[in-house]
Design an enzyme around this catalytic site. Structure first.
Site, PDB file in Angstrom:
ATOM      1  N   LYS A 283      -0.444   3.755  -6.986  1.00 33.04           N
ATOM      2  CA  LYS A 283      -0.750   2.589  -6.155  1.00 33.04           C
ATOM      3  C   LYS A 283      -1.815   2.915  -5.094  1.00 33.04           C
ATOM      4  O   LYS A 283      -2.542   2.027  -4.655  1.00 33.04           O
ATOM      5  CB  LYS A 283       0.503   2.078  -5.459  1.00 33.04           C
ATOM      6  CG  LYS A 283       1.682   1.767  -6.368  1.00 33.04           C
ATOM      7  CD  LYS A 283       1.446   0.546  -7.220  1.00 33.04           C
ATOM      8  CE  LYS A 283       2.703   0.074  -7.949  1.00 33.04           C
ATOM      9  NZ  LYS A 283       3.217   0.990  -8.996  1.00 33.04           N
ATOM     10  N   ASP A 284      -1.881   4.182  -4.678  1.00 32.63           N
ATOM     11  CA  ASP A 284      -2.882   4.567  -3.675  1.00 32.63           C
ATOM     12  C   ASP A 284      -4.317   4.322  -4.155  1.00 32.63           C
ATOM     13  O   ASP A 284      -5.201   4.066  -3.340  1.00 32.63           O
ATOM     14  CB  ASP A 284      -2.755   6.064  -3.343  1.00 32.63           C
ATOM     15  CG  ASP A 284      -1.520   6.375  -2.522  1.00 32.63           C
ATOM     16  OD1 ASP A 284      -1.090   5.514  -1.726  1.00 32.63           O
ATOM     17  OD2 ASP A 284      -0.992   7.497  -2.667  1.00 32.63           O
TER      18      ASP A 284
END
Ligand SMILES: *Cc1c(COP(=O)(O)O)cnc(C)c1O
Length: 505
Positions: A113-114
């Protein structure tokens, strides 16, 4: 480049507007009105660039109301400095001949997700300025684990934004909870909700839909926004790493320019693999997109039959970030596969919302079936894959990545296709270390140990190091102890925002 809704809404909007709105006014998702394509020479030229420059190159035609300078600044803030612990940002590791892991977990929260949430806040604040929005953007997130922490890290102290994250008090792992309640930053709140994920999610949706409440917030200078994966600002950054991996494979001499590869993607909400589909449509030589699911295999059946049927049991698995039955981003796929037929998509989505099932037409299905192949892995197969891959190659895969590796092997055998395969590795093995330790070290050595004891044990046994972001996590001060009833969420948001007024002005 303009953006259109998957449900046929007539008006097209700019990239900035699509990012600020998140969802189209007819509840459809925004997609670019056409695919940008890259020639073989342009793809080859990516090999000379670093990750930040690759991001600018891929994104500039889609986000064409941003200047190249602005995009370079955003990419620098996201992927530069010390945010990622690997100079390549998203490195490709060779696991075995013809088999590679594209590691998407070198960011601050150790999950993929980063890759998007480090960039999206910078795009969003600039997009808001471009559309004339001068209120402070208040992000509300309901999380089942990974997204909340990644959104907190992404929006932490970003000027012009504040963020509140709600998580189910008993619905996240010990590591995930500690990651969130120890979060530092001046513009954020983390609150436990006494209920399950659906309670938190429903609460957030109600706040978004409450026009009186929203008008009141507007008076205080706030406008609500969301950071979930249906926003184009989260999807676009994910296209970059598929091109980046291909460029790295060329540089390493593993593939020839123009050679086809297979991408294998562990899938939940269909965001990550949809970005791979976009890369393929943009000219990246991808022979097949292999969708890998856990026991929640609604998408496997969809790819195999053309019928999306969510009326089935929900399973809790050891790859929890893929425990999902309604994959929002599949809507974008059927839109493209149907030849951008918004009316068809609208009625399919209405069928899904009503009866829980829809079936695409033959033409649409043909497009999907030719691009994708799909299979699933059980928890037992996943643990077995972690163990086997570690023993045979020394590579330590987290359970989500292991689902991908297991399905990659199934694809090779079933299709008889030995095309070089790149598996998206979506989390650090340390983030889901309980399962990994069990697979690698065996049941006896791990029984009765806490998640934190297992971190050290796993590192020692495999000769690796516990990532700094997890080290000492259990010794950090808890900054966000608050726990509320689900009925109190709106009041909590209001109090938080009022507290922020003095800070932000
Ligand atoms: C979110 C997530 C996934 C699923 O990605 P989608 O884009 O929802 O398909 C897989 N693995 C991990 C570790 C995740 O956090």
């Amino acid at each position: 480049m303009l953006y259109e809704s998957t449900r046929g809404f007539s008006e097209k909007v700019t990239a900035s507007r699509a990012i600020v709105l998140g969802l189209a006014p007819d509840r459809g998702l925004f997609v670019p009105e056409k695919f940008v394509t890259l020639s073989t020479a342009q793809i080859a030229a990516l090999a000379q660039k670093d990750y930040r420059a690759r991001a600018v190159e891929i994104l500039r035609a889609y986000l064409d109301d941003f200047t190249e300078d602005e995009l370079a600044t955003c990419a620098g803030l996201a992927y530069g400095g010390q945010k990622f612990d690997h100079p390549a940002v998203a490195p490709v590791q060779k696991i075995a001949p013809g088999l590679y892991a594209l590691e998407l977990w070198h960011g601050p929260t150790l999950a993929f997700k980063d890759m998007a949430l480090q960039l999206m806040p910078h795009l969003l604040t600039r997009a808001a300025q471009k559309t004339g929005e001068d209120a402070t953007i208040a992000i509300l997130v309901a999380t089942s684990g990974d997204t909340g922490k990644a959104a907190l890290e992404g929006f932490k102290d970003v000027p012009g934004t504040v963020i509140a994250v709600f998580y189910p008090e008993k619905g996240v792992s010990e590591v995930q909870k500690l990651q969130m309640v120890t979060q530092e930053g001046g513009n954020l709140a983390v609150i436990a909700v006494q209920g399950n994920f659906d309670d938190a999610q429903t609460g957030v949706k109600e706040i978004f839909g409450d026009t009186v409440f929203n008008a009141e917030l507007k008076k205080y200078g706030f406008v609500l926004s969301s950071a979930n994966s249906i926003n184009w600002g989260r999807l676009a950054p994910q296209i970059v790493y598929y091109f980046s991996a291909y460029a790295d494979l060329m540089t390493a001499g593993e593939i020839e320019p123009g050679e086809e590869v297979v991408y294998v993607v562990p899938t939940g909400n269909f965001g990550n693999i949809l970005a791979a589909f976009y890369a393929k449509e943009m000219g990246l030589p991808v022979k097949k997109l292999v969708l890998a699911a856990n026991t929640n295999n609604v998408l496997v059946d969809f790819i195999r039959t053309g019928t999306y049927d969510r009326r089935r049991q929900f399973y809790r698995t050891i790859s929890p970030s893929m425990d999902i039955l309604i994959s929002s981003n599949a809507e974008r796929l059927v839109y493209h596969a149907s030849g951008r037929d918004g009316q068809k998509v609208k009625s399919w989505m209405e069928e899904l919302g009503g009866g829980g099932v829809y079936r695409v037409d033959a033409g649409t299905y043909e497009v999907i079936a030719s691009a994708f192949w799909a299979d699933s892995a059980t928890d037992a197969e996943t643990l077995d894959t972690i163990r086997k891959v570690y023993t045979a190659t020394g590579y330590i895969a987290d359970p989500h990545t292991a689902v991908g590796l297991c399905v990659a092997e199934k694809y090779r055998r079933a299709a008889g296709d030995n095309t070089k395969a790149v598996v998206a590795s979506t989390a650090s093995p340390f983030k889901f270390n309980a399962s990994v330790a069990k697979a690698v070290l065996g049941e006896e050595k791990t029984a009765g140990k806490s998640e934190f004891e297992l971190l050290t044990l796993l590192a020692q046994a495999t000769g690796t190091q516990v990532p700094p972001a997890l080290n000492e996590l259990d010794k950090k001060p808890v900054l966000h102890p608050k726990s509320i009833k689900k009925e109190e969420m709106a009041l909590e948001v209001k109090n938080f925002l009022l507290g922020q007024v003095s800070r932000t002005r």
